[in-house]
Scaffold this motif. Structure first.
Motif, PDB file in Angstrom:
ATOM      1  N   MET A   1       0.837  -1.194   0.000  1.00  0.00           N
ATOM      2  CA  MET A   1       0.000   0.000   0.000  1.00  0.00           C
ATOM      3  C   MET A   1       0.876   1.250   0.000  1.00  0.00           C
ATOM      4  O   MET A   1       1.913   1.295   0.664  1.00  0.00           O
ATOM      5  N   ASP A   2       0.469   2.228  -0.754  1.00  0.00           N
ATOM      6  CA  ASP A   2       1.125   3.531  -0.747  1.00  0.00           C
ATOM      7  C   ASP A   2       0.245   4.512   0.034  1.00  0.00           C
ATOM      8  O   ASP A   2      -0.979   4.348   0.104  1.00  0.00           O
ATOM      9  N   TYR A   3       0.886   5.536   0.582  1.00  0.00           N
ATOM     10  CA  TYR A   3       0.168   6.512   1.404  1.00  0.00           C
ATOM     11  C   TYR A   3       0.539   7.925   0.978  1.00  0.00           C
ATOM     12  O   TYR A   3       1.649   8.176   0.515  1.00  0.00           O
ATOM     13  N   ARG A   4      -0.407   8.838   1.151  1.00  0.00           N
ATOM     14  CA  ARG A   4      -0.163  10.251   0.906  1.00  0.00           C
ATOM     15  C   ARG A   4      -0.571  11.040   2.148  1.00  0.00           C
ATOM     16  O   ARG A   4      -1.591  10.730   2.777  1.00  0.00           O
ATOM     17  N   LYS A   5       0.220  12.046   2.467  1.00  0.00           N
ATOM     18  CA  LYS A   5      -0.043  12.843   3.658  1.00  0.00           C
ATOM     19  C   LYS A   5      -1.164  13.832   3.405  1.00  0.00           C
ATOM     20  O   LYS A   5      -1.219  14.487   2.361  1.00  0.00           O
ATOM     21  N   ASP A  10      -1.263  15.602   9.836  1.00  0.00           N
ATOM     22  CA  ASP A  10      -0.168  14.640   9.855  1.00  0.00           C
ATOM     23  C   ASP A  10      -0.601  13.257   9.385  1.00  0.00           C
ATOM     24  O   ASP A  10       0.223  12.347   9.273  1.00  0.00           O
ATOM     25  N   GLU A  11      -1.895  13.077   9.131  1.00  0.00           N
ATOM     26  CA  GLU A  11      -2.400  11.766   8.755  1.00  0.00           C
ATOM     27  C   GLU A  11      -1.818  11.296   7.420  1.00  0.00           C
ATOM     28  O   GLU A  11      -1.727  12.061   6.460  1.00  0.00           O
ATOM     29  N   LEU A  63     -13.854  -2.878  12.751  1.00  0.00           N
ATOM     30  CA  LEU A  63     -12.781  -1.895  12.917  1.00  0.00           C
ATOM     31  C   LEU A  63     -12.661  -1.352  14.340  1.00  0.00           C
ATOM     32  O   LEU A  63     -11.797  -0.516  14.604  1.00  0.00           O
ATOM     33  N   SER A  64     -13.489  -1.839  15.251  1.00  0.00           N
ATOM     34  CA  SER A  64     -13.467  -1.304  16.614  1.00  0.00           C
ATOM     35  C   SER A  64     -12.127  -1.535  17.305  1.00  0.00           C
ATOM     36  O   SER A  64     -11.696  -0.718  18.124  1.00  0.00           O
ATOM     37  N   GLY A  65     -11.454  -2.604  16.965  1.00  0.00           N
ATOM     38  CA  GLY A  65     -10.182  -2.898  17.607  1.00  0.00           C
ATOM     39  C   GLY A  65      -9.001  -2.137  17.052  1.00  0.00           C
ATOM     40  O   GLY A  65      -7.904  -2.176  17.631  1.00  0.00           O
ATOM     41  N   CYS A  66      -9.214  -1.433  15.938  1.00  0.00           N
ATOM     42  CA  CYS A  66      -8.118  -0.659  15.328  1.00  0.00           C
ATOM     43  C   CYS A  66      -8.581   0.743  14.965  1.00  0.00           C
ATOM     44  O   CYS A  66      -8.092   1.335  14.008  1.00  0.00           O
ATOM     45  N   ARG A  67      -9.531   1.278  15.744  1.00  0.00           N
ATOM     46  CA  ARG A  67     -10.141   2.565  15.408  1.00  0.00           C
ATOM     47  C   ARG A  67      -9.114   3.672  15.237  1.00  0.00           C
ATOM     48  O   ARG A  67      -9.248   4.526  14.349  1.00  0.00           O
ATOM     49  N   LYS A  68      -8.068   3.691  16.045  1.00  0.00           N
ATOM     50  CA  LYS A  68      -7.085   4.771  15.969  1.00  0.00           C
ATOM     51  C   LYS A  68      -6.219   4.675  14.717  1.00  0.00           C
ATOM     52  O   LYS A  68      -5.557   5.651  14.349  1.00  0.00           O
ATOM     53  N   GLU A  69      -6.223   3.528  14.068  1.00  0.00           N
ATOM     54  CA  GLU A  69      -5.395   3.337  12.871  1.00  0.00           C
ATOM     55  C   GLU A  69      -6.164   3.597  11.573  1.00  0.00           C
ATOM     56  O   GLU A  69      -5.578   3.576  10.495  1.00  0.00           O
ATOM     57  N   VAL A  70      -7.474   3.821  11.676  1.00  0.00           N
ATOM     58  CA  VAL A  70      -8.280   4.033  10.474  1.00  0.00           C
ATOM     59  C   VAL A  70      -8.983   5.379  10.541  1.00  0.00           C
ATOM     60  O   VAL A  70      -9.093   5.990  11.611  1.00  0.00           O
ATOM     61  N   MET A  71      -9.451   5.845   9.382  1.00  0.00           N
ATOM     62  CA  MET A  71     -10.122   7.139   9.298  1.00  0.00           C
ATOM     63  C   MET A  71     -11.492   6.985   8.648  1.00  0.00           C
ATOM     64  O   MET A  71     -11.626   6.288   7.645  1.00  0.00           O
ATOM     65  N   PHE A  72     -12.489   7.628   9.249  1.00  0.00           N
ATOM     66  CA  PHE A  72     -13.863   7.577   8.769  1.00  0.00           C
ATOM     67  C   PHE A  72     -14.247   8.914   8.141  1.00  0.00           C
ATOM     68  O   PHE A  72     -14.029   9.969   8.728  1.00  0.00           O
ATOM     69  N   GLN A  73     -14.857   8.835   6.977  1.00  0.00           N
ATOM     70  CA  GLN A  73     -15.404   9.998   6.277  1.00  0.00           C
ATOM     71  C   GLN A  73     -16.923   9.900   6.412  1.00  0.00           C
ATOM     72  O   GLN A  73     -17.554   9.060   5.788  1.00  0.00           O
TER      73      GLN A  73
END
Length: 366
Positions: A1-5, A10-11, A63-73
């Motif tokens: 996976m690639d990521y963009r800031k 800072d996300e 996703l409840s166990g990794c909520r801080k690692e994911v983002m919701f729109q």
């Protein structure tokens, strides 16, 4: 996976996210499995403009166990009181819907709170006069919302919101059909849409891309306005190459769809190459650099697409783009006018003339 800031934050956001519009038809178990599989493969961005209410509880559990690692729109204006998607500008209905979405998703905060589906200036006026925008701003002040966003298909309406400097993210429909005036949501001329993307980048507003496949029409030769099918990978690459784009959100129906989409990262450059667009784009799209880099490699070592991109962004008011341009190892002044790029450009851009224009803009000596 690639990521963009995220430009204003800072996300780091996965360049491919998940659109949940059609996943409800697969049922709760498959939706939950899709969410878990997405995270396992590095996807961390999820949009919840869904066709029904199925994804909310399913994704909430997954996703409840990794909520801080994911983002919701999450969309302020989408509501699900009937079990199916509905659209509203009524503040009290929006409040109830957002509360329900938060409860179903097992969270107490929203990464991206979106003013939902504003395609007309009159609707934007209602969002402002009806208190919806004030409500969103208050939730951000309280820390419930981390970033404010907006979804729209209309460049002129988005430009009005960009003037307010409130947006951190825009959800917009980007695909070759809409960019070249084909399709139900193909609002705006070619130049108008390209100008919007450049302004978003200049104002540090990220773009999350919806309808990358034009609701599947671009993938079917019989339905495509160009009478020729493109692939999912060509459409994804096309969107990712646009200024300002942070992530593309394909709508998936099941894990098989998701596995196929993730194949994008193993695809060859040839499989992602969308330069065929130059053979069927409308006449007024000719002469516009879309930064596809089909002209590469340049005999003089110039990154022609990037030079053009920084120039267009600089003209749109992006001071950082000017700095980026001047930091390039080779700039427009290094063009040897060999014509190699002109011969290879599928959009008939006169890059020799463009390099002279760019050189003059940046006041470079040959």
């Amino acid at each position: 996976m690639d990521y963009r800031k995220l430009p204003k934050g800072d996300e780091k956001i996965s360049v491919i996210g998940i659109g949940t519009s059609g996943i409800g038809q697969a049922g709760t178990k498959e939706a939950e499995a899709c969410a878990a599989f997405a995270v396992e493969n590095g996807i961390n961005y999820f949009d919840f403009a869904s066709a029904d209410d199925v994804p909310f509880e399913a994704f909430g559990r997954a996703l409840s166990g990794c909520r801080k690692e994911v983002m919701f729109q999450i969309h302020f204006g989408a509501e699900y009181t009937t079990g199916k998607y509905g659209w509203t500008l009524d503040l009290e209905k929006i409040k109830r819907s957002v509360d329900w979405q938060l409860t179903s998703l097992k969270t107490d905060y929203i990464d991206f709170g979106f003013i939902h589906c504003i395609d007309e200036a009159a609707d934007l006026d209602k969002v402002i006069s009806g208190g919806v925008l004030d409500y969103i701003r208050q939730l951000k002040k309280e820390g419930v919302i981390r970033h404010i966003g907006m979804s729209s298909h209309t460049p002129s309406v988005v430009q009005q919101m960009l003037d307010s400097s409130l947006l951190d993210m825009l959800m917009f429909s980007i695909n070759p059909a809409y960019d070249y005036r084909h399709g139900e949501y193909a609002y705006g001329e070619v130049d108008e849409r390209q100008t919007l993307y450049r302004r978003c980048e200049a104002k540090q507003v990220g773009i999350s891309v919806m309808k990358a496949f034009a609701a599947g029409q671009l993938l079917d030769e019989k339905l495509s306005p160009f009478k020729k099918a493109l692939t999912e990978y060509q459409c994804i690459q096309y969107a990712l190459d646009k200024p300002g784009v942070t992530t593309v959100l394909p709508g998936i129906r099941n894990r098989e769809d998701l596995k196929r989409i993730l194949g994008f990262f193993d695809a060859t450059p040839e499989e992602k190459d969308y330069s065929v667009l130059g053979t069927f784009a409308p006449q007024d799209a000719e002469g516009i650099c879309v930064y596809c880099n089909h002209c590469q490699p340049c005999p003089a070592g110039l990154d022609v697409g990037l030079i053009n991109k920084y120039y267009d962004l600089a003209k749109a008011g992006d001071e950082l783009a000017k700095s980026h341009y001047r930091s390039l190892e080779k700039t427009a002044k290094d063009c040897i006018s060999c014509g190699h790029c002109n011969k290879r450009c599928p959009f008939q851009v006169d890059q020799i003339q463009r390099m002279q224009e760019i050189r003059e803009y940046f006041k470079e000596e040959k």
